[in-house]
Design a protein around this motif. Structure first.
Motif, PDB file in Angstrom:
ATOM      1  N   LEU A 174       0.821  -1.205   0.000  1.00 14.71           N
ATOM      2  CA  LEU A 174       0.000   0.000   0.000  1.00 14.71           C
ATOM      3  C   LEU A 174       0.860   1.261   0.000  1.00 14.71           C
ATOM      4  CD1 LEU A 174      -2.779  -1.081   2.518  1.00 14.71           C
ATOM      5  CD2 LEU A 174      -3.059  -0.670   0.074  1.00 14.71           C
ATOM      6  N   MET A 175       1.981   1.234   0.730  1.00 13.27           N
ATOM      7  CA  MET A 175       2.893   2.369   0.703  1.00 13.27           C
ATOM      8  C   MET A 175       3.394   2.624  -0.713  1.00 13.27           C
ATOM      9  SD  MET A 175       6.604   2.809   2.577  1.00 13.27           S
ATOM     10  CE  MET A 175       7.443   1.941   1.242  1.00 13.27           C
ATOM     11  N   PHE A 176       3.751   1.549  -1.427  1.00 17.77           N
ATOM     12  CA  PHE A 176       4.218   1.701  -2.809  1.00 17.77           C
ATOM     13  C   PHE A 176       3.148   2.355  -3.676  1.00 17.77           C
ATOM     14  CE2 PHE A 176       4.030  -0.141  -7.090  1.00 17.77           C
ATOM     15  CZ  PHE A 176       5.202   0.371  -7.630  1.00 17.77           C
ATOM     16  N   PHE A 177       1.901   1.893  -3.572  1.00 15.03           N
ATOM     17  CA  PHE A 177       0.838   2.460  -4.405  1.00 15.03           C
ATOM     18  C   PHE A 177       0.501   3.893  -3.997  1.00 15.03           C
ATOM     19  CE2 PHE A 177      -0.185  -2.127  -5.071  1.00 15.03           C
ATOM     20  CZ  PHE A 177       0.016  -2.132  -6.442  1.00 15.03           C
ATOM     21  N   PHE A 178       0.579   4.206  -2.694  1.00 17.03           N
ATOM     22  CA  PHE A 178       0.374   5.586  -2.273  1.00 17.03           C
ATOM     23  C   PHE A 178       1.439   6.503  -2.866  1.00 17.03           C
ATOM     24  CE2 PHE A 178      -1.880   4.025   1.774  1.00 17.03           C
ATOM     25  CZ  PHE A 178      -3.099   4.096   1.135  1.00 17.03           C
ATOM     26  N   LEU A 179       2.694   6.051  -2.847  1.00 17.24           N
ATOM     27  CA  LEU A 179       3.777   6.857  -3.405  1.00 17.24           C
ATOM     28  C   LEU A 179       3.655   6.991  -4.921  1.00 17.24           C
ATOM     29  CD1 LEU A 179       6.831   5.480  -1.363  1.00 17.24           C
ATOM     30  CD2 LEU A 179       5.539   7.581  -0.968  1.00 17.24           C
ATOM     31  N   LYS A 180       3.197   5.948  -5.568  1.00 18.91           N
ATOM     32  CA  LYS A 180       3.105   5.946  -7.033  1.00 18.91           C
ATOM     33  C   LYS A 180       1.912   6.764  -7.526  1.00 18.91           C
ATOM     34  CE  LYS A 180       2.339   2.700 -10.874  1.00 18.91           C
ATOM     35  NZ  LYS A 180       0.924   3.059 -11.112  1.00 18.91           N
ATOM     36  N   ASP A 181       0.754   6.552  -6.929  1.00 24.62           N
ATOM     37  CA  ASP A 181      -0.482   7.148  -7.451  1.00 24.62           C
ATOM     38  C   ASP A 181      -1.099   8.186  -6.528  1.00 24.62           C
ATOM     39  OD1 ASP A 181      -0.352   5.403  -9.654  1.00 24.62           O
ATOM     40  OD2 ASP A 181      -1.325   3.808  -8.511  1.00 24.62           O
ATOM     41  N   GLY A 182      -0.392   8.554  -5.448  1.00 24.09           N
ATOM     42  CA  GLY A 182      -0.961   9.483  -4.484  1.00 24.09           C
ATOM     43  C   GLY A 182      -1.423  10.806  -5.073  1.00 24.09           C
ATOM     44  N   PRO A 183      -0.598  11.511  -5.876  1.00 21.82           N
ATOM     45  CA  PRO A 183      -1.031  12.810  -6.406  1.00 21.82           C
ATOM     46  C   PRO A 183      -2.250  12.742  -7.320  1.00 21.82           C
ATOM     47  CG  PRO A 183       1.353  12.592  -6.544  1.00 21.82           C
ATOM     48  CD  PRO A 183       0.826  11.246  -6.145  1.00 21.82           C
ATOM     49  N   ARG A 184      -2.552  11.554  -7.861  1.00 19.49           N
ATOM     50  CA  ARG A 184      -3.720  11.431  -8.734  1.00 19.49           C
ATOM     51  C   ARG A 184      -4.990  11.102  -7.967  1.00 19.49           C
ATOM     52  NH1 ARG A 184      -2.051   7.373 -13.468  1.00 19.49           N
ATOM     53  NH2 ARG A 184      -1.504   6.092 -11.671  1.00 19.49           N
ATOM     54  N   PHE A 185      -4.859  10.852  -6.652  1.00 15.28           N
ATOM     55  CA  PHE A 185      -6.026  10.421  -5.888  1.00 15.28           C
ATOM     56  C   PHE A 185      -7.027  11.555  -5.690  1.00 15.28           C
ATOM     57  CE2 PHE A 185      -8.088  10.023  -1.696  1.00 15.28           C
ATOM     58  CZ  PHE A 185      -8.863   8.897  -1.954  1.00 15.28           C
ATOM     59  N   LEU A 186      -6.543  12.745  -5.316  1.00 14.76           N
ATOM     60  CA  LEU A 186      -7.463  13.852  -5.046  1.00 14.76           C
ATOM     61  C   LEU A 186      -8.234  14.292  -6.296  1.00 14.76           C
ATOM     62  CD1 LEU A 186      -5.521  16.044  -2.480  1.00 14.76           C
ATOM     63  CD2 LEU A 186      -7.352  14.397  -2.074  1.00 14.76           C
ATOM     64  N   PRO A 187      -7.601  14.432  -7.476  1.00 10.69           N
ATOM     65  CA  PRO A 187      -8.411  14.743  -8.674  1.00 10.69           C
ATOM     66  C   PRO A 187      -9.440  13.660  -8.986  1.00 10.69           C
ATOM     67  CG  PRO A 187      -6.105  15.253  -9.062  1.00 10.69           C
ATOM     68  CD  PRO A 187      -6.164  14.533  -7.756  1.00 10.69           C
ATOM     69  N   TRP A 188      -9.047  12.390  -8.802  1.00 10.40           N
ATOM     70  CA  TRP A 188     -10.015  11.305  -9.028  1.00 10.40           C
ATOM     71  C   TRP A 188     -11.174  11.400  -8.042  1.00 10.40           C
ATOM     72  CZ3 TRP A 188     -11.466   7.439  -5.631  1.00 10.40           C
ATOM     73  CH2 TRP A 188     -12.267   6.430  -6.165  1.00 10.40           C
ATOM     74  N   LEU A 189     -10.857  11.662  -6.771  1.00 14.22           N
ATOM     75  CA  LEU A 189     -11.899  11.785  -5.762  1.00 14.22           C
ATOM     76  C   LEU A 189     -12.825  12.958  -6.055  1.00 14.22           C
ATOM     77  CD1 LEU A 189     -12.988  10.723  -3.048  1.00 14.22           C
ATOM     78  CD2 LEU A 189     -11.410  12.302  -1.913  1.00 14.22           C
ATOM     79  N   SER A 190     -12.259  14.049  -6.541  1.00 10.63           N
ATOM     80  CA  SER A 190     -13.071  15.219  -6.868  1.00 10.63           C
ATOM     81  C   SER A 190     -14.063  14.907  -7.993  1.00 10.63           C
ATOM     82  CB  SER A 190     -12.162  16.384  -7.259  1.00 10.63           C
ATOM     83  OG  SER A 190     -12.919  17.519  -7.590  1.00 10.63           O
ATOM     84  N   ARG A 191     -13.654  14.090  -8.943  1.00 17.87           N
ATOM     85  CA  ARG A 191     -14.552  13.739 -10.050  1.00 17.87           C
ATOM     86  C   ARG A 191     -15.667  12.794  -9.616  1.00 17.87           C
ATOM     87  NH1 ARG A 191      -9.527  13.287 -12.781  1.00 17.87           N
ATOM     88  NH2 ARG A 191      -9.624  11.016 -12.557  1.00 17.87           N
ATOM     89  N   GLN A 192     -15.463  12.055  -8.525  1.00 22.02           N
ATOM     90  CA  GLN A 192     -16.469  11.087  -8.092  1.00 22.02           C
ATOM     91  C   GLN A 192     -17.545  11.686  -7.197  1.00 22.02           C
ATOM     92  OE1 GLN A 192     -16.057   8.155  -9.609  1.00 22.02           O
ATOM     93  NE2 GLN A 192     -14.188   9.092 -10.427  1.00 22.02           N
ATOM     94  N   LEU A 193     -17.278  12.857  -6.632  1.00 27.11           N
ATOM     95  CA  LEU A 193     -18.195  13.433  -5.656  1.00 27.11           C
ATOM     96  C   LEU A 193     -19.101  14.482  -6.307  1.00 27.11           C
ATOM     97  CD1 LEU A 193     -15.725  13.842  -2.674  1.00 27.11           C
ATOM     98  CD2 LEU A 193     -17.505  12.104  -2.948  1.00 27.11           C
ATOM     99  N   PRO A 194     -20.340  14.600  -5.810  1.00 26.36           N
ATOM    100  CA  PRO A 194     -21.271  15.565  -6.412  1.00 26.36           C
ATOM    101  C   PRO A 194     -21.209  16.921  -5.722  1.00 26.36           C
ATOM    102  CG  PRO A 194     -22.453  14.154  -4.880  1.00 26.36           C
ATOM    103  CD  PRO A 194     -21.013  13.704  -4.858  1.00 26.36           C
ATOM    104  N   GLY A 195     -21.572  17.941  -6.468  1.00 29.52           N
ATOM    105  CA  GLY A 195     -21.776  19.265  -5.897  1.00 29.52           C
ATOM    106  C   GLY A 195     -20.583  19.829  -5.155  1.00 29.52           C
ATOM    107  N   ARG A 196     -20.889  20.434  -4.004  1.00 37.48           N
ATOM    108  CA  ARG A 196     -19.854  21.093  -3.224  1.00 37.48           C
ATOM    109  C   ARG A 196     -18.877  20.107  -2.607  1.00 37.48           C
ATOM    110  NH1 ARG A 196     -20.894  25.603   1.534  1.00 37.48           N
ATOM    111  NH2 ARG A 196     -18.691  25.923   2.054  1.00 37.48           N
ATOM    112  N   LEU A 197     -19.300  18.847  -2.409  1.00 35.94           N
ATOM    113  CA  LEU A 197     -18.393  17.836  -1.863  1.00 35.94           C
ATOM    114  C   LEU A 197     -17.170  17.634  -2.753  1.00 35.94           C
ATOM    115  CD1 LEU A 197     -20.910  15.095  -0.633  1.00 35.94           C
ATOM    116  CD2 LEU A 197     -19.645  16.750   0.746  1.00 35.94           C
TER     117      LEU A 197
END
Length: 366
Positions: A174-197
């Motif tokens: 999990l540490m490896f995947f966090f280091l590899k894909d961590g910066p892409r997580f927040l944009p992905w999360l933003s696309r999955q949430l509706p409205g102000r969330l």
């Protein structure tokens, strides 16, 4: 008329109190359900937490490599391998000197037992060899009677070790995947949430990430202080294995309560079997003094500055976490309290009214 008005106010106050009480009960019920789900999912949540903490510790090096245009997978792989090599080096730094001086330590243990027997046989205890032999026979008999419980405890211990190894492997991946894909997580999360969330949740997650990073850095600095001061005290007293004991103290600082206790017991025992009772008592006094300063002064001050929490809140959080869930609670109490403070601060910012700018200042703005 006044009595009717007072009765109306009383009924309104009771209705408000009932509504607030019902809301509090619903909140407590939801918290209970959340804690139950957390306990049910703990075999997955615990490696996730460890992997996240390790990622915050190793992210600065990964970020340095990625700024040098290293591919994310290559940077994460190199940092993960370096972390494994460093961990193995720390273990070797502890194990090799201990193994090289194991003969001296065994002789010291035997001499210490003989000295203890001689001291017990004299005043004021006056314990004879026949009494010691009788006590040993009684202890052996009790051990034989409880051999089933010992075997069950051994099987349980083996299972705990196996679970620990599985948790460590999962946390490493999990540490490896966090280091590899961590910066892409927040944009992905933003696309999955509706409205102000879509903007609120990533903002809170980013603040929590910085909070976790500050916690790990402050804990590492506290462990470094422990290792340096205790190692210096051991060197002054003349205790062998100073470097392994200092490294063990630094590593054990990441495990609250039990880690410091284990490292302190090991240092005192080595001082006892190698230098005698007087030096062991001196080492015990040094360790108690350093750990009291670390636990009551250095750690609360550093964590209160880096996490934005008051030193008293840090102490209360560790106490509450340890009383609720033991070692795990003590380990996670401070970062959890800090993240709660982050979430509350963000909510307070969003709910607060914007400050009105003076007319003259607004006119001057482009």
């Amino acid at each position: 008329m006044r009595a009717k008005l007072n009765a109306t106010k009383t009924r309104a106050a009771l209705r408000n109190s009932a509504r607030i009480s019902l809301q509090m009960l619903l909140i407590l019920l939801l918290m209970g359900v959340g804690l139950w789900l957390l306990g049910w999912m703990w075999p997955v949540v615990w490696p996730l937490v460890i992997g996240l903490l390790l990622a915050t510790l190793t992210w600065p090096m990964t970020r340095f490599l990625r700024k040098r245009r290293w591919p994310p997978a290559l940077a994460a792989s190199v940092v993960t391998i370096l972390f494994l090599v460093g961990s193995a080096g720390i273990l070797a730094l502890i194990a090799v000197p201990v193994a090289s001086q194991s003969g001296e330590l065994v002789d010291g243990v035997v001499d210490g037992i003989q000295q203890l027997r001689q001291w017990a046989s004299g005043p004021p205890l006056n314990i004879g060899d026949d009494q010691i032999s009788s006590a040993l026979d009684t202890a052996v008999a009790r051990i034989q009677d409880s051999i089933g419980n010992i075997l069950n405890a051994a099987v349980t211990g083996v299972g705990a070790v196996a679970n620990g190894l599985i948790t460590a492997v999962l946390a490493l991946f999990l540490m490896f995947f966090f280091l590899k894909d961590g910066p892409r997580f927040l944009p992905w999360l933003s696309r999955q949430l509706p409205g102000r969330l879509a903007s609120d949740v990533p903002a809170v997650a980013e603040r929590c990430w910085h909070t976790l990073s500050s916690f790990v850095k402050s804990q590492a600095f506290v462990g470094l202080l422990d290792g340096v001061f205790i190692g210096l005290g051991l060197w002054i007293v003349g205790v062998p294995l100073v470097l392994p004991l200092a490294v063990l103290t630094f590593v054990a600082a990441f495990v609250p309560i039990v880690g410091a206790l284990f490292a302190g017991v090991v240092a005192v025992l080595i001082a006892l079997v190698s230098n005698g009772l007087t030096d062991a008592l001196i080492v015990l006094a040094i360790i108690i003094a350093v750990q009291q300063l670390e636990g009551n002064v250095f750690q609360p001050m550093l964590q209160s500055r880096s996490l934005g929490l008051h030193a008293g809140v840090v102490l209360l959080a560790v106490t509450l976490g340890g009383s609720l869930t033991g070692i795990t609670g003590s380990l996670l109490a401070v970062p959890v309290a800090a993240m709660i403070a982050v979430v509350w601060g963000y909510i307070r910012e969003q709910l607060s009214d914007p400050v009105e700018e003076p007319e003259a200042v607004r006119d001057e703005l482009p």
